[in-house]
Write an enzyme that holds these catalytic residues in place. Structure first.
Site, mmCIF file in Angstrom:
data_model
loop_
_atom_site.group_PDB
_atom_site.id
_atom_site.type_symbol
_atom_site.label_atom_id
_atom_site.label_comp_id
_atom_site.label_asym_id
_atom_site.label_seq_id
_atom_site.Cartn_x
_atom_site.Cartn_y
_atom_site.Cartn_z
ATOM 1 N N ARG A 52 3.108 -7.528 -0.982
ATOM 2 C CA ARG A 52 3.815 -6.690 -1.708
ATOM 3 C C ARG A 52 3.497 -5.360 -1.540
ATOM 4 O O ARG A 52 4.251 -4.542 -1.289
ATOM 5 C CB ARG A 52 3.640 -6.831 -3.278
ATOM 6 N N THR A 53 2.263 -4.957 -1.354
ATOM 7 C CA THR A 53 1.953 -3.523 -1.429
ATOM 8 C C THR A 53 2.198 -3.196 0.230
ATOM 9 O O THR A 53 2.922 -2.030 0.288
ATOM 10 C CB THR A 53 0.255 -3.242 -1.446
ATOM 11 N N LYS A 81 -13.404 -4.154 17.041
ATOM 12 C CA LYS A 81 -14.347 -3.742 18.200
ATOM 13 C C LYS A 81 -15.751 -3.048 17.512
ATOM 14 O O LYS A 81 -16.436 -2.590 18.244
ATOM 15 C CB LYS A 81 -13.658 -2.994 19.034
ATOM 16 N N ARG A 102 -5.253 -0.301 3.382
ATOM 17 C CA ARG A 102 -6.024 -1.128 2.369
ATOM 18 C C ARG A 102 -7.433 -1.793 3.199
ATOM 19 O O ARG A 102 -7.063 -1.863 4.415
ATOM 20 C CB ARG A 102 -5.085 -2.475 2.072
ATOM 21 N N HIS A 130 -6.930 0.771 -7.115
ATOM 22 C CA HIS A 130 -5.509 0.448 -6.528
ATOM 23 C C HIS A 130 -4.310 1.311 -7.020
ATOM 24 O O HIS A 130 -3.714 0.766 -7.886
ATOM 25 C CB HIS A 130 -5.137 -0.997 -6.682
HETATM 26 C C1 NCD Z 1 -3.296 -6.978 -6.163
HETATM 27 C C2 NCD Z 1 -4.556 -6.497 -5.379
HETATM 28 O O1 NCD Z 1 -4.566 -6.367 -3.973
HETATM 29 O O2 NCD Z 1 -5.533 -5.947 -5.810
HETATM 30 N N1 NCD Z 1 -2.178 -7.361 -5.748
HETATM 31 C C3 NCD Z 1 -1.336 -6.398 -5.428
HETATM 32 O O3 NCD Z 1 -1.574 -5.427 -4.516
HETATM 33 N N2 NCD Z 1 -0.047 -6.214 -6.149
HETATM 34 C C4 NCD Z 1 -4.018 -7.842 -7.301
HETATM 35 C C5 NCD Z 1 -4.681 -9.095 -6.562
HETATM 36 O O4 NCD Z 1 -4.846 -9.244 -5.517
HETATM 37 O O5 NCD Z 1 -5.062 -9.938 -7.423
#
Ligand code: NCD
Length: 365
Positions: A52-53, A81, A102, A130
């Site tokens: 999703r993100t 590396k 991320r 997040h």
């Molecule tokens: C969440 C995350 O990555 O922290 N997912 C997301 O970005 N929607 C929640 C999760 O992974 O449980």
């Protein structure tokens, strides 16, 4: 450092409202924004799994008329590396106008922002925070409940490693009249640094409980989360805790008829699929709202970056609250645990606690 979004508290409540207004306007009139980012590039750097993100950032940039470049995975980028986050951020700044990153290490997005010459958006740093998931959560709550304050909010599941929970508490604690039920096994409680900064410092009422049913009748929002398997040091402990909470239709019998059930997704088994058709289930709408809030955020940060184009302000760690080189962060998940050359910088807080500037870990943690 350009204006970035590393922690949800980087945005004040007026700015959160401004993003909600922009996102709402985009929903109503998407054509107006279709060329807002013509010729601009977003780089997505995801060193941890994501559906999703990452895709919502990419869809957001395309819907603004911009382009996307990305590293396919951690294994296929120079991180494999041994390149540092700082060097990668400097490099990607040469190609992109804005970065969404991320990373499994806590504080990594901050290191990227300090070193990049373009805005950096934290798309999740380990079990820390997040903030863009929180933007999705806030728009969902606003549209479902009509308000962000005067709500009884239950957060349930892995509140220790669930980074979305930390950011959401930090946002909702700044809205008038909210109070919280923190529902988790004792091993997975909200970290003390989050409770202290968000709740205790403002005397916001909260109750920690293991029981998901006791306060169900009071809740306006129920925010379910997955037990974060990848963050456990001991696989056995995950096995023991993984089925702690499973929301079923029977468990909702005492819930309000206008409860809003949220979940950042992915879901494992903590919400039964039998709930998906319940009008109170909001988690798929939440996914869609995330894209609109990310569009609003990209627009805001790119606009602010334009005003001081080419100039990346150096972050000033020379103030008396900063301590250099004296301490080592004890958080094994901190970016400083793997990147030995990062300067060890700590901040002394008003109450005397000394915390790592990257992951907010305490020296003795
Ligand atoms: C969440 C995350 O990555 O922290 N997912 C997301 O970005 N929607 C929640 C999760 O992974 O449980």
């Amino acid at each position: 450092m350009k204006r970035s979004l590393i922690d949800i508290t980087d945005l004040n409540t007026d700015e959160l409202e401004e993003l909600i207004r922009t996102a709402t306007d985009i929903i109503e009139d998407p054509k107006k924004y279709a060329h807002a980012c013509d010729g601009l590039k977003l780089a997505t750097m995801f060193f941890e799994p994501s559906t999703r993100t990452r895709m919502s950032f990419e869809a957001a940039m395309y819907e603004l008329g911009g382009h996307v470049i990305s590293t396919a995975s951690a294994d296929s980028s120079s991180a494999a590396k041994g390149e540092s986050v700082a060097d990668t951020a400097r490099t990607v700044s040469c190609y992109a106008d804005i970065i969404a990153m991320r990373h499994p290490k806590e504080g990594a997005a901050y290191v990227a922002a300090v070193n990049a010459t373009v805005p950096v958006i934290n798309a999740g740093d380990g079990g820390h925070s997040h903030p863009t998931q929180t933007l999705a959560d806030l728009l969902t709550i606003r549209r479902e409940k009509g308000r962000l304050g005067n709500l009884t909010v239950g957060l349930c599941g892995d509140l220790k490693f669930g980074r979305t929970v930390h950011s959401l508490i930090n946002a909702l604690a700044r809205c008038e009249g909210n109070h919280f039920y923190l529902i988790s096994p004792p091993e997975l409680k909200v970290p003390s640094y989050v409770k202290k900064a968000a709740l205790k410092s403002r005397a916001i009422p909260y109750i920690q409980t293991e029981d998901m049913l006791e306060f169900m009748p009071e809740l306006d929002i129920l925010y379910m989360t997955r037990i974060q398997r990848e963050r456990f040091a001991e696989p056995d402990e995950y096995e023991r805790l993984k089925d702690s909470y499973i929301l079923t239709p029977a468990k909702l019998e005492t819930a309000k008829s206008d409860l809003a059930i949220l979940h950042p997704l992915p879901r494992v088994n903590e919400i039964s699929v039998a709930i998906d058709d319940d009008p109170r289930a909001c988690y798929f709408k939440q996914v869609l709202y995330g894209k609109y809030m990310r569009m609003a955020l990209i627009l805001k940060l790119l606009k602010e970056a334009e005003t001081d184009k080419g100039v990346a302000r150096k972050v000033d760690f020379s103030g008396p609250e900063y301590i250099h080189g004296e301490h080592v962060c004890r958080n094994p998940r901190c970016i400083t645990a793997t990147e030995q050359e990062l300067p060890r910088i700590f901040r002394r807080e008003a109450d005397g606690t000394i915390r790592c500037v990257y992951c907010e870990g305490r020296t003795e943690e």
